[in-house]
Design a protein around this motif. Structure first.
Motif, PDB file in Angstrom:
ATOM      1  N   TYR A  39       0.835  -1.209   0.000  1.00 42.93           N
ATOM      2  CA  TYR A  39       0.000   0.000   0.000  1.00 42.93           C
ATOM      3  C   TYR A  39       0.869   1.259   0.000  1.00 42.93           C
ATOM      4  O   TYR A  39       0.548   2.245  -0.688  1.00 42.93           O
ATOM      5  CB  TYR A  39      -0.916   0.005   1.224  1.00 42.93           C
ATOM      6  N   GLU A  61      -8.722   7.350 -10.358  1.00 43.67           N
ATOM      7  CA  GLU A  61      -9.890   6.494 -10.573  1.00 43.67           C
ATOM      8  C   GLU A  61      -9.604   5.451 -11.664  1.00 43.67           C
ATOM      9  O   GLU A  61     -10.009   4.293 -11.539  1.00 43.67           O
ATOM     10  CB  GLU A  61     -11.094   7.355 -10.966  1.00 43.67           C
ATOM     11  N   ALA A  64      -7.407   2.725 -10.247  1.00 41.33           N
ATOM     12  CA  ALA A  64      -8.186   1.796  -9.425  1.00 41.33           C
ATOM     13  C   ALA A  64      -8.896   0.771 -10.305  1.00 41.33           C
ATOM     14  O   ALA A  64      -8.915  -0.431  -9.985  1.00 41.33           O
ATOM     15  CB  ALA A  64      -9.200   2.575  -8.586  1.00 41.33           C
ATOM     16  N   ILE A  65      -9.490   1.217 -11.415  1.00 39.76           N
ATOM     17  CA  ILE A  65     -10.194   0.302 -12.322  1.00 39.76           C
ATOM     18  C   ILE A  65      -9.233  -0.710 -12.925  1.00 39.76           C
ATOM     19  O   ILE A  65      -9.510  -1.921 -12.990  1.00 39.76           O
ATOM     20  CB  ILE A  65     -10.912   1.106 -13.431  1.00 39.76           C
ATOM     21  N   LYS A  68      -7.968  -3.244 -10.328  1.00 34.45           N
ATOM     22  CA  LYS A  68      -9.042  -4.175  -9.974  1.00 34.45           C
ATOM     23  C   LYS A  68      -9.271  -5.188 -11.087  1.00 34.45           C
ATOM     24  O   LYS A  68      -9.570  -6.366 -10.828  1.00 34.45           O
ATOM     25  CB  LYS A  68     -10.326  -3.385  -9.692  1.00 34.45           C
ATOM     26  N   ASN A  75      -9.215  -7.083  -2.391  1.00 30.21           N
ATOM     27  CA  ASN A  75      -9.975  -5.959  -1.837  1.00 30.21           C
ATOM     28  C   ASN A  75      -9.057  -4.751  -1.616  1.00 30.21           C
ATOM     29  O   ASN A  75      -7.843  -4.884  -1.569  1.00 30.21           O
ATOM     30  CB  ASN A  75     -10.615  -6.355  -0.504  1.00 30.21           C
ATOM     31  N   GLY A  76      -9.655  -3.583  -1.435  1.00 27.37           N
ATOM     32  CA  GLY A  76      -8.883  -2.396  -1.068  1.00 27.37           C
ATOM     33  C   GLY A  76      -8.314  -1.612  -2.223  1.00 27.37           C
ATOM     34  O   GLY A  76      -7.391  -0.817  -2.038  1.00 27.37           O
ATOM     35  N   LEU A  77      -8.844  -1.817  -3.455  1.00 30.77           N
ATOM     36  CA  LEU A  77      -8.304  -1.101  -4.611  1.00 30.77           C
ATOM     37  C   LEU A  77      -9.283  -0.050  -5.142  1.00 30.77           C
ATOM     38  O   LEU A  77      -9.240   0.316  -6.319  1.00 30.77           O
ATOM     39  CB  LEU A  77      -7.944  -2.090  -5.727  1.00 30.77           C
ATOM     40  N   SER A  78     -10.146   0.446  -4.275  1.00 32.60           N
ATOM     41  CA  SER A  78     -11.088   1.503  -4.674  1.00 32.60           C
ATOM     42  C   SER A  78     -10.348   2.837  -4.763  1.00 32.60           C
ATOM     43  O   SER A  78      -9.274   3.009  -4.176  1.00 32.60           O
ATOM     44  CB  SER A  78     -12.210   1.616  -3.646  1.00 32.60           C
ATOM     45  N   PRO A  79     -10.892   3.811  -5.501  1.00 27.36           N
ATOM     46  CA  PRO A  79     -10.250   5.139  -5.575  1.00 27.36           C
ATOM     47  C   PRO A  79     -10.052   5.757  -4.187  1.00 27.36           C
ATOM     48  O   PRO A  79      -9.019   6.378  -3.919  1.00 27.36           O
ATOM     49  CB  PRO A  79     -11.231   5.950  -6.423  1.00 27.36           C
ATOM     50  N   ARG A  80     -11.051   5.592  -3.345  1.00 28.80           N
ATOM     51  CA  ARG A  80     -10.954   6.166  -1.996  1.00 28.80           C
ATOM     52  C   ARG A  80      -9.789   5.545  -1.235  1.00 28.80           C
ATOM     53  O   ARG A  80      -9.006   6.238  -0.551  1.00 28.80           O
ATOM     54  CB  ARG A  80     -12.263   5.924  -1.248  1.00 28.80           C
ATOM     55  N   ASN A  81      -9.633   4.221  -1.347  1.00 27.76           N
ATOM     56  CA  ASN A  81      -8.546   3.548  -0.628  1.00 27.76           C
ATOM     57  C   ASN A  81      -7.193   3.903  -1.224  1.00 27.76           C
ATOM     58  O   ASN A  81      -6.184   3.989  -0.499  1.00 27.76           O
ATOM     59  CB  ASN A  81      -8.756   2.033  -0.655  1.00 27.76           C
TER      60      ASN A  81
END
Length: 542
Positions: A39, A61, A64-65, A68, A75-81
């Motif tokens: 991370y 963003e 992240a896509i 993923k 898990n944990g690959l969202s834009p927010r994360n």
């Protein structure tokens, strides 16, 4: 061919279980550490690209896509994360290096900041995100990291401590610990006690009395222990001390497992008054005389007041030799009168709820309601605290050991009637014959944790006047240790159930001790009388 298990098998099994537990824990920590490094590397890359290439929200963003798509099961690959990863890398610029190397750092390096970066590697990612959001100063963040690791806080528990501003409250209460305690204990005590305690998990009216405050705290004992901090074990409420025909009562009695001291807490519904100190001084003297064992340190007093004038408190404590702290408490108050009128009354709410329940009532709900009412009507002493080492330590040295001495003194009445006698205590595969051996065993925490039975035996060998009809006698008293209670079993062929049970906040009374002694002596005398009668009848038959 019969299958026999070696007597060493249980110990071997326990060692292997512990080895597996340790390995699993180490594996979990290692996986967490590797995940945090990954991370950090992702966050550091984003940070560098923001500076060099001007990466913005859209690029993050897209990243992240794409990640993923490549790792759909991760898990944990969202834009927010990903943005949290960027913040993580910015907050701890040396994190990755410190996790891979223990090389010497330059003297100019910020040592607390280095310690912080090493420590956060031991926390789960969710904890780290919360710290990044809620705690900005590195030294304050290090404080919460260390407390979380020491106490095993969940994220919700850590958030609660952050919101209550534990960092500023801890270690700043009015006290005389530096003059009344040894250097090491004084520093530890100062760090353990707070300047104010947030007791806002219940509400009290302005007219509430001290007993109302005490009762509310006991109703929420789990939350109270969390607010007090690590190491506090509840020993009881309204503990009675007797001296010179007078009785004194302390509101709350705790034992602190790290300090090895009893903690006496007095609750005051109003502001601090200097005379509270002299009263606490008396209680501490009584506690040291009546509760402290040879392995305990002198007790500490904590006076909890609604408000505390620090200047007056310092004068009140100046010439006091016993360790006392003075802190404030903060509670939620009942609603003001001008707001009450805007809300429905309790009676209105209850009437509406009853109406809705009756409309929805089913056989299951009716039965549930009946059982809940039965539970409410049960009149028994409530469990307040499960077993722990401090409780068992005090139970043995302050209650059970003295009971053994009285029992032995009583049993010696029959020594002259037998050729010999012996005394023994046993548990698992261990045997003890002296009080010194008992003290050594019960003073070590690892010996006591997990202990379920402790058996006292007194044997009489060879009744002198039996002639050829000689016989032996013995009594066995088992201290049984359950998770929520302790009890005493008088072992014989027909009974293995405790005849006396107590919860851990309940001490052995003189009446309890007399009941145990009477039970032992009754069983022994019944057996001796029966055998004497048998001998007498045998001689008369001749």
């Amino acid at each position: 061919m019969s299958f026999e298990i070696s007597k060493d098998y249980p110990a071997i099994l326990n060692n292997l279980k512990e080895t597996i537990r340790q390995a699993r824990m180490q594996a979990t920590i290692a996986v967490n550490n590797i995940l945090l490094i990954v991370y950090w590397q992702i966050g550091n890359t984003i940070t560098n690209q923001e500076k060099a290439e001007g990466w913005g929200t859209k690029t993050v963003e897209k990243l992240a896509i794409d990640l993923k798509a490549e790792f759909p099961d991760m898990n944990g690959l969202s834009p927010r994360n990903l943005r949290y990863m960027r913040d993580f890398a910015l907050a701890y610029p040396q994190f990755s290096i410190l996790q891979r190397s223990v090389a010497k750092l330059k003297e100019a390096d910020n040592q607390p900041f280095i310690i912080l970066q090493r420590s956060v590697a031991k926390l789960p990612w969710g904890h780290n995100c919360t710290l990044l959001d809620r705690v900005k100063l590195p030294e304050e963040r290090l404080f919460y990291v260390q407390k979380t690791l020491q106490n095993g806080w969940t994220r919700d528990m850590m958030i609660n401590q952050i919101e209550s501003n534990l960092y500023k409250r801890l270690g700043s209460l009015s006290n005389n610990f530096k003059t009344a305690l040894p250097a090491y204990d004084s520093e530890l005590a100062i760090q353990l006690f707070k300047d104010s305690y947030h007791l806002d998990f219940f509400m009290l009216s302005e007219e509430a009395k001290e007993k109302d405050l005490e009762s509310a705290l006991m109703t929420h004992i789990t939350k109270l222990l969390l607010e007090l901090g690590d190491g506090f074990a509840l020993m009881g409420r309204q503990k009675k001390f007797e001296v010179s025909g007078k009785e004194f009562f302390i509101d709350l009695l705790f034992y602190h497992t790290k300090l090895r001291r009893h903690i006496l807490i007095e609750l005051k519904i109003g502001e601090f008054e200097p005379e509270f100190v002299s009263k606490m001084n008396l209680y501490l003297g009584l506690a040291d005389d009546q509760l402290k064992s040879e392995y305990d340190q002198p007790a500490i007093g904590l006076i909890l007041c609604k408000t505390n004038n620090k200047i007056i408190a310092e004068y009140a404590l100046r010439d006091t030799s016993k360790p006392i702290g003075i802190a404030e408490y903060k509670i939620a108050q009942m609603l003001p009168d001008d707001i009450k009128g805007e809300l429905p009354s309790i009676e209105d709410i209850e009437e509406r709820m009853d109406k809705e329940l009756k409309e929805q009532e089913t056989p299951i709900n009716a039965r549930l309601k009946a059982i809940k009412q039965k539970l409410k009507n049960i009149q028994t002493e409530e469990i307040q605290i499960p077993v722990n080492y401090a409780i068992l330590h005090n139970l043995f040295f302050n209650e059970v050991k003295s009971l053994y001495k009285v029992i032995i003194k009583k049993l010696t009445e029959f020594n002259e009637d037998f050729l010999s006698h012996s005394i023994n205590w046993q548990c698992s595969n261990k045997n003890f014959n002296t009080y010194e051996q008992l003290d050594e065993f019960w003073a070590v925490e690892k010996n006591i944790i997990g202990l379920r039975d402790f058996i006292f035996s007194y044997s009489f060998d060879g009744f002198k006047k039996a002639g050829t009809e000689h016989f032996n006698e013995w009594v066995q008293l088992k201290l049984t240790i359950d998770t929520y209670y302790y009890g005493f079993v008088l072992i014989n062929h027909n009974n293995q159930q405790p005849f006396l049970k107590k919860l851990y906040h309940q001490t052995l009374t003189e009446s309890d001790k007399q009941q145990i002694i009477n039970s032992i002596m009754t069983q022994l005398m019944d057996s001796i009388e029966w055998k004497i009668e048998k001998i007498t009848n045998s001689k008369e038959a001749l």
